[in-house]
Design an enzyme around this catalytic site. Structure first.
Site, PDB file in Angstrom:
ATOM      1  N   SER A 431       0.822  -1.213   0.000  1.00  0.00           N
ATOM      2  CA  SER A 431       0.000   0.000   0.000  1.00  0.00           C
ATOM      3  C   SER A 431       0.851   1.256   0.000  1.00  0.00           C
ATOM      4  O   SER A 431       0.323   2.346  -0.235  1.00  0.00           O
ATOM      5  CB  SER A 431      -0.918   0.014   1.228  1.00  0.00           C
ATOM      6  OG  SER A 431      -0.154  -0.026   2.414  1.00  0.00           O
ATOM      7  N   HIS A 452      -2.514  -3.504  -5.548  1.00  0.00           N
ATOM      8  CA  HIS A 452      -2.950  -2.965  -4.259  1.00  0.00           C
ATOM      9  C   HIS A 452      -4.457  -3.107  -4.083  1.00  0.00           C
ATOM     10  O   HIS A 452      -5.249  -2.356  -4.658  1.00  0.00           O
ATOM     11  CB  HIS A 452      -2.537  -1.494  -4.160  1.00  0.00           C
ATOM     12  CG  HIS A 452      -2.928  -0.846  -2.876  1.00  0.00           C
ATOM     13  ND1 HIS A 452      -3.142   0.509  -2.739  1.00  0.00           N
ATOM     14  CD2 HIS A 452      -3.151  -1.374  -1.632  1.00  0.00           C
ATOM     15  CE1 HIS A 452      -3.481   0.789  -1.495  1.00  0.00           C
ATOM     16  NE2 HIS A 452      -3.501  -0.331  -0.807  1.00  0.00           N
ATOM     17  N   GLU A 464      -5.595  -1.121  -7.363  1.00  0.00           N
ATOM     18  CA  GLU A 464      -4.574  -0.364  -8.082  1.00  0.00           C
ATOM     19  C   GLU A 464      -3.560  -1.331  -8.684  1.00  0.00           C
ATOM     20  O   GLU A 464      -2.946  -2.125  -7.961  1.00  0.00           O
ATOM     21  CB  GLU A 464      -3.866   0.622  -7.154  1.00  0.00           C
ATOM     22  CG  GLU A 464      -4.724   1.813  -6.772  1.00  0.00           C
ATOM     23  CD  GLU A 464      -4.001   2.789  -5.864  1.00  0.00           C
ATOM     24  OE1 GLU A 464      -3.991   3.982  -6.170  1.00  0.00           O
ATOM     25  OE2 GLU A 464      -3.454   2.357  -4.825  1.00  0.00           O
ATOM     26  N   ASN A 502      -3.768   6.430  -1.841  1.00  0.00           N
ATOM     27  CA  ASN A 502      -3.148   6.842  -0.576  1.00  0.00           C
ATOM     28  C   ASN A 502      -2.458   8.196  -0.685  1.00  0.00           C
ATOM     29  O   ASN A 502      -2.367   8.937   0.293  1.00  0.00           O
ATOM     30  CB  ASN A 502      -2.170   5.784  -0.085  1.00  0.00           C
ATOM     31  CG  ASN A 502      -2.885   4.629   0.601  1.00  0.00           C
ATOM     32  OD1 ASN A 502      -4.019   4.768   1.051  1.00  0.00           O
ATOM     33  ND2 ASN A 502      -2.240   3.477   0.672  1.00  0.00           N
TER      34      ASN A 502
END
Length: 690
Positions: A431, A452, A464, A502
């Site tokens: 992540s 991800h 992702e 993120n």
């Protein structure tokens, strides 16, 4: 040989009645008993939708049936994917003004005539019957559900309510409060539930469809009858009381200022609940009005954003066997989702107990997804605990889901060398760690990438797919296709600190921590986000994700970004040090011992609070676009909505920026920069955002 036999046996042939004629989108024919079969087989697609041409052609068939009445009329789908996925949403854009009401009225006229036929009318439903497809089924006298059928009105997700008679036909068929709940929430009624509610009179297996049709045609099946509760709600006062409760419950999740459709639906039912004709007129008018709202326009945009992410998943992944390393919560869910979607899965972990817990979790996920006993058995049969890692040698894809430490991942990758298939892919569910860095430890960096997933994997659709500098295009393409085969939406991005989600989400969470350190209460902060339209406030979200994970990601970004971030909160560090890391420990900033907290603040919010939370996210989105990390504004909007729940009625962060005005947002960022520091400085990418 056995596999081929099982595949053959699992292919069900649909009972479509006599061959008859196939004109346009419909097949039609009468069988020896005089039963007319109308079979929807929309041209040039694998999925039926209820479009204008489908309704127009159905109109001709019903007129023919009126002039030469059959013993019974059967309507069903020829598509193995299901009955119908609802209305053709692309047509909504062309519906405006009085034209919308006129088109709706034409559809109503056809369904009304089906309802008025003096012979029994029967709808056979396999798979999904959604929206307008469900409404077509409701116009029939009887519904026969083939095991696996589902019924739902998802219009609320498009900022609408049912528009082809669902608002009055479903409440007149089943318990009105159950009917309203289905329409207000968009929740599905699966086969058994549909039978219990009274939506379906019969539930049969496909091989018994013809026999069931004959039973209905011969008058051997009773129609659904409502109970005492429905009759009680015929009184205006009783209905008004229930309507007030519905509005109150709806307000908790969908404020009226953001989502007007549910309230319009409750108003219709409260005012016209005992008069179907008045309800019909009001439904058409209300639906046409809702089409023009910004909420519906943006939510329809979200629908197409999902479709564009799906398009990126097209192709063959050439992945039959998946090996997952790490049986923690993430690894177990990844393995389960793959097994449910038909992949052979082996799952390894150093801890035997972790593997046992993973299988228990898999069974819970199957139940939550309403899989049948046979489907659950098959999924669990495909999921093999593999403590010794024997599956590595057979795997087409190895997903590493180990803790976020480079040294641990390096050790795992070293153990894979010489064991993987020649064309196998290795992907890390990281992540925050650099994919380019991890690739230096991989057996073959050209077939290594990031994959991800988001927690919980079984509920969040976005994945992702992170392409490193050495990742070849075929690997990225196969991983995107793999996401599609397991029912996920691939967001293909380049390696960058935090990737897309993120990178955008962390400033939002960290700014919430700074605000708390400044003395703003967590309830006020979360309320600001909720009023904006986020599904959860940043403090609650930080607790749910895990404060330890949030801290790790924040530290990683702070060390690797050129742009300054909010100073990491000392309070956050102390929480993590003390083990109060959020939901998984029972306590973080909130107490989770009695379930998810629901912070509430009824007062006026500080003037710049919402912008301090929201604008850094959008600023980060502009940054990843400028650097070419993400492919397009649409990809950013879709990814943020489906990965984080970013206020969908606003159409996504970039769409919101354009709607509010780029110049206004840049001005506000400069004002916040002057007041709070360089972390708010507008990104250079705003200069190219039109």
């Amino acid at each position: 040989m056995t596999g081929e036999v099982l595949t053959f046996l699992s292919e069900k042939k649909l009972e479509l009645g006599p061959a008859g004629a196939h004109i346009g989108n419909w097949r039609s024919g009468r069988d020896e008993a005089g039963i007319l079969w109308l079979v929807l087989d929309k041209a040039d697609t694998n999925t039926n939708t209820i479009s204008e041409d489908v309704i127009r052609e159905l109109d001709a068939h019903i007129r023919s049936a009126e002039s030469d009445l059959p013993k019974a009329l059967v309507i069903r789908s020829a598509k193995k994917t299901g009955f119908a996925a609802g209305a053709d949403i692309t047509s909504f854009e062309a519906m405006s003004g009085s034209g919308a009401a006129e088109l709706l009225q034409q559809g109503h006229d056809v369904l009304d005539r089906i309802e008025a036929l003096s012979c029994p009318t029967i709808c056979i439903v396999h798979g999904p019957a959604l929206g307008a497809g469900f409404e077509l089924a409701l116009a029939c006298d009887y519904r026969i559900a083939v095991d696996g059928a589902t019924f739902a009105f998802p219009e609320v997700q498009l900022g609408l309510h049912p528009g082809l008679g669902g608002t009055f036909r479903l409440p007149s068929l089943i318990d009105p409060t159950e009917a309203m709940t289905m329409m207000l929430t968009g929740k599905k009624a699966y086969t058994k539930r549909a039978k219990t509610l009274g939506i379906a009179e019969l539930v049969v297996e496909e091989r018994h469809v013809a026999s069931a049709v004959c039973d209905v045609a011969d008058g051997n099946v009773e129609k659904t009858r409502q109970g005492l509760k429905a009759r009680a709600l015929e009184f205006d006062q009783a209905r008004s009381l229930v309507a007030r409760t519905m509005r109150k419950e709806t307000e908790k999740k969908a404020p009226k200022e953001h989502y007007p459709a549910p309230y319009a639906l409750v108003d219709l039912w409260e005012e016209h609940g005992t008069d179907e004709k008045k309800m019909q007129v009001a439904e058409i008018s209300s639906f046409a009005d809702l089409l023009k709202t910004d909420t519906s326009k943006n939510l329809r945009r979200v629908f197409f954003l999902r479709q564009s992410l799906k398009d990126a998943a097209r192709g063959d992944d050439h992945i039959a066997h998946v090996h997952v390393i790490g049986a923690g919560a993430m690894g177990a869910e990844i393995a389960t989702v793959c097994a449910i979607k038909g992949k052979q899965v082996t799952l390894s972990d150093l801890e035997i107990n972790a593997l046992g817990n993973a299988i228990k979790l898999a069974a819970k996920i199957c139940k939550a997804k309403h899989l049948s006993d046979i489907e659950t058995r098959d999924a669990l049969d495909r999921l093999m605990p593999d403590p010794n890692g024997y599956g590595i040698a057979q795997a087409d894809l190895i997903i590493e889901a180990a803790p976020e430490r480079v040294d641990i991942k390096e050790e795992i990758y070293a153990g894979l060398k010489g064991k993987m298939k020649k064309d196998a892919i290795l992907a890390s569910n990281t992540s925050s760690l650099s994919v380019d860095l991890l690739a230096t430890y991989a057996p073959l960096n050209s077939s290594f990438a990031g994959l991800h997933f988001f927690n919980p994997v079984s509920k969040i659709d976005v994945v992702e797919v992170i392409k490193g500098k050495a990742t070849d295009s075929q690997t990225a393409k196969r991983l995107a296709a793999f996401c599609g085969t397991i029912g996920k939406l691939p967001a293909q991005v380049r390696d960058y600190p935090g990737f897309l989600v993120n990178r955008a989400l962390t400033p939002y969470l960290m700014e919430a921590m700074v605000l708390m350190d400044e003395g703003v209460s967590k309830e006020v902060i979360d309320t600001a986000a909720l009023r904006f339209g986020m599904p959860m406030g940043p403090v609650t979200l930080a607790d749910q994700v895990g404060l330890d994970i949030g801290l790790h990601v924040a530290e990683s970004l702070a060390d690797n970004l050129d742009k300054p971030m909010a100073k990491i909160s000392e309070t956050l560090c102390r929480k993590v040090e003390s083990g109060e890391v959020g939901k998984k420990s029972g306590k973080g900033f909130y107490d989770w011992s009695e379930g998810t907290p629901h912070p509430k603040f009824d007062g006026e919010l500080p003037a710049d609070l919402t912008d301090r939370l929201i604008l850094p996210m959008i600023n980060a989105c502009v940054e990843v676009l400028r650097k070419g990390i993400a492919e397009s504004e649409n990809q950013v909007d879709g990814t943020m909505i489906f990965a984080t729940g970013w206020a969908p009625f606003r159409g996504g962060p970039m769409h919101y920026a354009h709607s509010r005005g780029v110049s206004e947002i840049v001005t506000r960022l400069k004002e916040l920069e002057a007041a709070h520091g360089p972390r708010f400085a507008p990104d250079d990418g705003w200069n190219t955002i039109g």
